[in-house]
Design a protein around this motif. Structure first.
Motif, PDB file in Angstrom:
ATOM      1  N   ARG A   1      44.580  32.460  37.391  1.00  0.00           N
ATOM      2  CA  ARG A   1      44.058  32.013  36.108  1.00  0.00           C
ATOM      3  C   ARG A   1      42.549  32.163  36.155  1.00  0.00           C
ATOM      4  NH1 ARG A   1      42.343  26.567  36.557  1.00  0.00           N
ATOM      5  NH2 ARG A   1      42.952  25.662  38.539  1.00  0.00           N
ATOM      6  N   CYS A   2      41.930  32.091  35.003  1.00  0.00           N
ATOM      7  CA  CYS A   2      40.487  32.275  34.932  1.00  0.00           C
ATOM      8  C   CYS A   2      39.857  31.144  34.130  1.00  0.00           C
ATOM      9  CB  CYS A   2      40.159  33.618  34.278  1.00  0.00           C
ATOM     10  SG  CYS A   2      38.387  33.941  34.167  1.00  0.00           S
ATOM     11  N   GLU A   3      38.786  30.603  34.679  1.00  0.00           N
ATOM     12  CA  GLU A   3      37.974  29.626  33.959  1.00  0.00           C
ATOM     13  C   GLU A   3      36.607  30.256  33.770  1.00  0.00           C
ATOM     14  OE1 GLU A   3      37.978  26.039  36.292  1.00  0.00           O
ATOM     15  OE2 GLU A   3      40.118  25.700  35.954  1.00  0.00           O
ATOM     16  N   SER A   4      36.038  30.084  32.579  1.00  0.00           N
ATOM     17  CA  SER A   4      34.750  30.707  32.311  1.00  0.00           C
ATOM     18  C   SER A   4      34.049  30.015  31.162  1.00  0.00           C
ATOM     19  CB  SER A   4      34.956  32.183  31.969  1.00  0.00           C
ATOM     20  OG  SER A   4      33.709  32.803  31.744  1.00  0.00           O
ATOM     21  N   GLU A   5      32.751  30.145  31.183  1.00  0.00           N
ATOM     22  CA  GLU A   5      31.908  29.665  30.104  1.00  0.00           C
ATOM     23  C   GLU A   5      30.869  30.747  29.862  1.00  0.00           C
ATOM     24  OE1 GLU A   5      29.433  25.692  29.546  1.00  0.00           O
ATOM     25  OE2 GLU A   5      31.151  25.438  30.910  1.00  0.00           O
ATOM     26  N   LEU A   6      30.621  31.052  28.601  1.00  0.00           N
ATOM     27  CA  LEU A   6      29.642  32.085  28.288  1.00  0.00           C
ATOM     28  C   LEU A   6      28.304  31.768  28.941  1.00  0.00           C
ATOM     29  CD1 LEU A   6      30.050  33.252  24.579  1.00  0.00           C
ATOM     30  CD2 LEU A   6      30.233  34.607  26.653  1.00  0.00           C
ATOM     31  N   GLY A   7      27.736  32.760  29.608  1.00  0.00           N
ATOM     32  CA  GLY A   7      26.442  32.605  30.261  1.00  0.00           C
ATOM     33  C   GLY A   7      26.508  31.919  31.608  1.00  0.00           C
ATOM     34  N   LYS A   8      27.707  31.484  32.023  1.00  0.00           N
ATOM     35  CA  LYS A   8      27.822  30.750  33.291  1.00  0.00           C
ATOM     36  C   LYS A   8      28.801  31.385  34.266  1.00  0.00           C
ATOM     37  CE  LYS A   8      26.290  26.357  31.498  1.00  0.00           C
ATOM     38  NZ  LYS A   8      26.556  24.942  31.325  1.00  0.00           N
ATOM     39  N   GLY A   9      29.199  32.623  34.013  1.00  0.00           N
ATOM     40  CA  GLY A   9      30.045  33.326  34.969  1.00  0.00           C
ATOM     41  C   GLY A   9      31.524  33.019  34.827  1.00  0.00           C
ATOM     42  N   VAL A  10      32.268  33.454  35.840  1.00  0.00           N
ATOM     43  CA  VAL A  10      33.721  33.300  35.855  1.00  0.00           C
ATOM     44  C   VAL A  10      34.173  32.673  37.165  1.00  0.00           C
ATOM     45  CG1 VAL A  10      34.204  35.271  34.331  1.00  0.00           C
ATOM     46  CG2 VAL A  10      34.114  35.621  36.805  1.00  0.00           C
ATOM     47  N   ASP A  11      35.371  32.100  37.116  1.00  0.00           N
ATOM     48  CA  ASP A  11      36.041  31.612  38.318  1.00  0.00           C
ATOM     49  C   ASP A  11      37.505  32.012  38.181  1.00  0.00           C
ATOM     50  OD1 ASP A  11      37.001  30.332  40.562  1.00  0.00           O
ATOM     51  OD2 ASP A  11      36.524  28.296  39.882  1.00  0.00           O
ATOM     52  N   PHE A  12      37.897  33.066  38.916  1.00  0.00           N
ATOM     53  CA  PHE A  12      39.297  33.448  38.982  1.00  0.00           C
ATOM     54  C   PHE A  12      39.909  32.642  40.123  1.00  0.00           C
ATOM     55  CE2 PHE A  12      37.590  37.118  36.760  1.00  0.00           C
ATOM     56  CZ  PHE A  12      38.587  37.394  35.826  1.00  0.00           C
ATOM     57  N   ILE A  13      40.970  31.901  39.818  1.00  0.00           N
ATOM     58  CA  ILE A  13      41.612  31.063  40.827  1.00  0.00           C
ATOM     59  C   ILE A  13      42.970  31.662  41.143  1.00  0.00           C
ATOM     60  CG2 ILE A  13      42.430  28.727  41.391  1.00  0.00           C
ATOM     61  CD1 ILE A  13      40.251  28.494  38.629  1.00  0.00           C
ATOM     62  N   LEU A  14      43.096  32.175  42.369  1.00  0.00           N
ATOM     63  CA  LEU A  14      44.344  32.775  42.823  1.00  0.00           C
ATOM     64  C   LEU A  14      45.009  31.818  43.798  1.00  0.00           C
ATOM     65  CD1 LEU A  14      42.145  35.121  42.319  1.00  0.00           C
ATOM     66  CD2 LEU A  14      43.774  36.562  43.502  1.00  0.00           C
ATOM     67  N   THR A  15      46.282  31.560  43.605  1.00  0.00           N
ATOM     68  CA  THR A  15      47.070  30.766  44.540  1.00  0.00           C
ATOM     69  C   THR A  15      48.064  31.729  45.158  1.00  0.00           C
ATOM     70  OG1 THR A  15      46.795  28.824  43.143  1.00  0.00           O
ATOM     71  CG2 THR A  15      48.535  28.724  44.813  1.00  0.00           C
ATOM     72  N   LEU A  16      47.958  31.927  46.468  1.00  0.00           N
ATOM     73  CA  LEU A  16      48.777  32.924  47.157  1.00  0.00           C
ATOM     74  C   LEU A  16      49.524  32.274  48.319  1.00  0.00           C
ATOM     75  CD1 LEU A  16      46.059  35.713  47.374  1.00  0.00           C
ATOM     76  CD2 LEU A  16      47.910  35.564  45.704  1.00  0.00           C
ATOM     77  N   PRO A  17      50.807  32.642  48.504  1.00  0.00           N
ATOM     78  CA  PRO A  17      51.508  32.132  49.682  1.00  0.00           C
ATOM     79  C   PRO A  17      50.920  32.736  50.962  1.00  0.00           C
ATOM     80  CG  PRO A  17      52.902  33.665  48.438  1.00  0.00           C
ATOM     81  CD  PRO A  17      51.623  33.501  47.671  1.00  0.00           C
ATOM     82  N   LEU A  18      50.889  31.934  52.023  1.00  0.00           N
ATOM     83  CA  LEU A  18      50.361  32.436  53.303  1.00  0.00           C
ATOM     84  C   LEU A  18      51.385  33.295  54.030  1.00  0.00           C
ATOM     85  CD1 LEU A  18      48.428  29.287  54.560  1.00  0.00           C
ATOM     86  CD2 LEU A  18      47.442  31.461  53.848  1.00  0.00           C
ATOM     87  N   VAL A  19      52.675  33.085  53.730  1.00  0.00           N
ATOM     88  CA  VAL A  19      53.730  33.878  54.373  1.00  0.00           C
ATOM     89  C   VAL A  19      54.680  34.442  53.342  1.00  0.00           C
ATOM     90  CG1 VAL A  19      54.742  33.758  56.670  1.00  0.00           C
ATOM     91  CG2 VAL A  19      54.089  31.667  55.560  1.00  0.00           C
TER      92      VAL A  19
END
Length: 184
Positions: A166-184
């Motif tokens: 998913r992505c969180e963002s605010e104009l002028g303040k960049g992005v944060d893509f949050i990936l949740t991945l299994p380790l195995v």
């Protein structure tokens, strides 16, 4: 002289290290094999393969990841995800900016890793953020954008790696893509 020989040796060792990283990332991107790898080391190998792209820019990439985190997954898909996110920052996030910071943070949590991919660039408008993973959606038609980069990332994360993004963002303040991945 001894100094010259030492410098040549140092440069040769560095060239060998770069070649090994290029080879590993290239093999991973063409192969479909799952394998276990140290996450921090692999992220750095992907960054080495992108060094020619990043070299002549004022964009910095930092990695916050413990050396103890290992993943058993498809490293080629992981490398492509990371490459696409970085290229997206360069093409869109930092457009019109002479400098920028990308931060990749990995947080282990039970049998998963939460990966934050952040840049301090332009951000994404609220009316656009809901569409960024859709195929062919682009805000950059004039520069030849296909609108497939983030769609590919989404498919690789959700289908190939069995994770979420998913992505969180605010104009002028960049992005944060949050990936949740299994380790195995």
């Amino acid at each position: 002289t001894h100094q010259t020989s030492a410098l040549i040796l140092k440069n040769l060792m560095r060239a060998a290290e770069l070649t090994q990283s290029f080879k590993q990332v290239a093999v991973d991107q063409t192969g479909e094999q799952r394998r276990t790898f140290v996450l921090q080391k692999y992220i750095n190998e992907v960054l080495v393969s992108l060094r020619p792209t990043l070299r002549n820019t004022a964009y910095q990439v930092s990695v916050n990841c413990k050396e103890t985190i290992t993943c058993t997954t498809y490293p080629g898909a992981f490398a492509q995800i990371l490459t696409n996110l970085i290229m997206n920052s360069l093409r869109h996030g930092f457009q019109g900016r002479s400098a920028g910071q990308i931060t990749i943070t990995a947080i282990p949590q039970a049998s998963q890793v939460i990966l934050h991919y952040q840049d301090d660039g332009n951000g994404i408008a609220p009316d656009v953020i809901g569409k960024i993973f859709e195929p062919f959606f682009t805000t950059n038609h004039q520069s030849g954008g296909t609108g497939l980069g983030l769609h590919i990332v989404y498919n690789l994360v959700t289908h190939k790696l069995k994770g979420t993004i998913r992505c969180e963002s605010e104009l002028g303040k960049g992005v944060d893509f949050i990936l949740t991945l299994p380790l195995v």
